[in-house]
Design a protein around this motif. Sequence first.
Motif, PDB file in Angstrom:
ATOM      1  N   ASN A 129      10.525  39.096  37.950  1.00  7.90           N
ATOM      2  CA  ASN A 129       9.194  38.901  37.354  1.00  7.90           C
ATOM      3  C   ASN A 129       8.965  39.736  36.106  1.00  7.90           C
ATOM      4  OD1 ASN A 129       8.676  36.932  39.133  1.00  7.90           O
ATOM      5  ND2 ASN A 129       7.106  38.013  40.309  1.00  7.90           N
ATOM      6  N   LYS A 130       9.756  40.789  35.960  1.00  8.86           N
ATOM      7  CA  LYS A 130       9.631  41.604  34.739  1.00  8.86           C
ATOM      8  C   LYS A 130      10.623  41.155  33.665  1.00  8.86           C
ATOM      9  CE  LYS A 130      10.050  45.538  37.063  1.00  8.86           C
ATOM     10  NZ  LYS A 130      10.340  46.934  37.295  1.00  8.86           N
ATOM     11  N   GLY A 131      11.559  40.293  34.071  1.00  9.12           N
ATOM     12  CA  GLY A 131      12.594  39.866  33.124  1.00  9.12           C
ATOM     13  C   GLY A 131      13.768  40.837  33.091  1.00  9.12           C
ATOM     14  N   ASP A 132      13.866  41.678  34.116  1.00 12.75           N
ATOM     15  CA  ASP A 132      15.016  42.590  34.216  1.00 12.75           C
ATOM     16  C   ASP A 132      16.123  41.949  35.048  1.00 12.75           C
ATOM     17  OD1 ASP A 132      13.772  44.599  32.792  1.00 12.75           O
ATOM     18  OD2 ASP A 132      12.899  45.525  34.573  1.00 12.75           O
ATOM     19  N   LEU A 133      17.318  42.508  34.972  1.00 11.62           N
ATOM     20  CA  LEU A 133      18.411  41.991  35.790  1.00 11.62           C
ATOM     21  C   LEU A 133      18.293  42.502  37.222  1.00 11.62           C
ATOM     22  CD1 LEU A 133      21.594  42.347  33.526  1.00 11.62           C
ATOM     23  CD2 LEU A 133      20.153  40.338  33.885  1.00 11.62           C
ATOM     24  N   ASN A 147      10.604  38.479  25.499  1.00 11.16           N
ATOM     25  CA  ASN A 147      11.316  39.412  24.605  1.00 11.16           C
ATOM     26  C   ASN A 147      12.204  40.362  25.396  1.00 11.16           C
ATOM     27  OD1 ASN A 147      10.449  38.453  22.144  1.00 11.16           O
ATOM     28  ND2 ASN A 147       8.602  39.711  22.135  1.00 11.16           N
ATOM     29  N   ASN A 148      11.705  40.812  26.551  1.00  8.89           N
ATOM     30  CA  ASN A 148      12.520  41.711  27.372  1.00  8.89           C
ATOM     31  C   ASN A 148      13.798  41.008  27.827  1.00  8.89           C
ATOM     32  OD1 ASN A 148      13.136  44.115  28.822  1.00  8.89           O
ATOM     33  ND2 ASN A 148      12.487  43.102  30.707  1.00  8.89           N
ATOM     34  N   ARG A 149      13.678  39.737  28.234  1.00  7.80           N
ATOM     35  CA  ARG A 149      14.876  39.007  28.696  1.00  7.80           C
ATOM     36  C   ARG A 149      15.888  38.861  27.569  1.00  7.80           C
ATOM     37  NH1 ARG A 149      11.729  34.132  30.708  1.00  7.80           N
ATOM     38  NH2 ARG A 149      13.698  33.046  31.030  1.00  7.80           N
ATOM     39  N   ILE A 150      15.377  38.614  26.352  1.00  6.77           N
ATOM     40  CA  ILE A 150      16.305  38.460  25.229  1.00  6.77           C
ATOM     41  C   ILE A 150      16.970  39.803  24.916  1.00  6.77           C
ATOM     42  CG2 ILE A 150      16.460  37.885  22.750  1.00  6.77           C
ATOM     43  CD1 ILE A 150      14.350  35.707  23.287  1.00  6.77           C
TER      44      ILE A 150
END
Length: 191
Positions: free
Chosen positions: A55-59, A144-147
């Motif tokens: 949900n935060k776009g982290d791995l 943006n975090n995922r990218i």
Amino acid sequence: MLNIVLFGPPGAGKGTQSEKILKKYNLVHLSTGDLFRLHLNNETSLGLEAKKYMNKGDLVPDQIVISMVEDKINKSSNVIGFVFDGFPRTINQAIALDNMLEKNNIPIKQMIALKVDENELIKRIKNRAKTSGREDDKSIDKINNRIQVYNEETKPVADYYKKYNKYSEVDGIGEINEIFLKLCSKIDDLN
Ligand code: ADP
């Protein structure tokens, strides 16, 4: 065995193209994002754990991802090949995948990367957000975090496959079918 890694940043079209490749070549889809979303929907303990990161776009931590993939591979029988989508996303995952496949003597034939620039990725994900229901598509900060995570942690995985001469790329911008044909020509060259 025809094992392929379909590679690229979030929004590159891996899911869309995977579906078409599976049908044409009779392969099995192994999308870690889809597997996690299934766990999330079923509210399994794995899903609840993964949700914190997704949900935060982290791995999601490597060990969780690797065990899930190993389980899926072991449970699949009569497979002529896998399309790995969204995996491996770190060097550790790539090494773990090689070890798993080596045990079964079915190495990765090729990583094929879909090349799409960042502006286009953001445009596609924002558009997908209208219908995906995905928490990680919802805000520009998460996108943006995922990218950024892709650039820092996932991009180096391409070098890992380059080292073994197992890397190629396709322009991921254009008509879906046109991109699919380019992927097919790469895959046909492998046989
Ligand atoms: P996208 O490529 O569009 O960002 P995915 O559906 O492949 O989306 O993945 C969604 C999320 O699931 C990722 O942002 C991450 O949190 C988690 N995830 C999926 N695959 C992996 C992986 N191989 N390693 C770590 N986390 C993963």
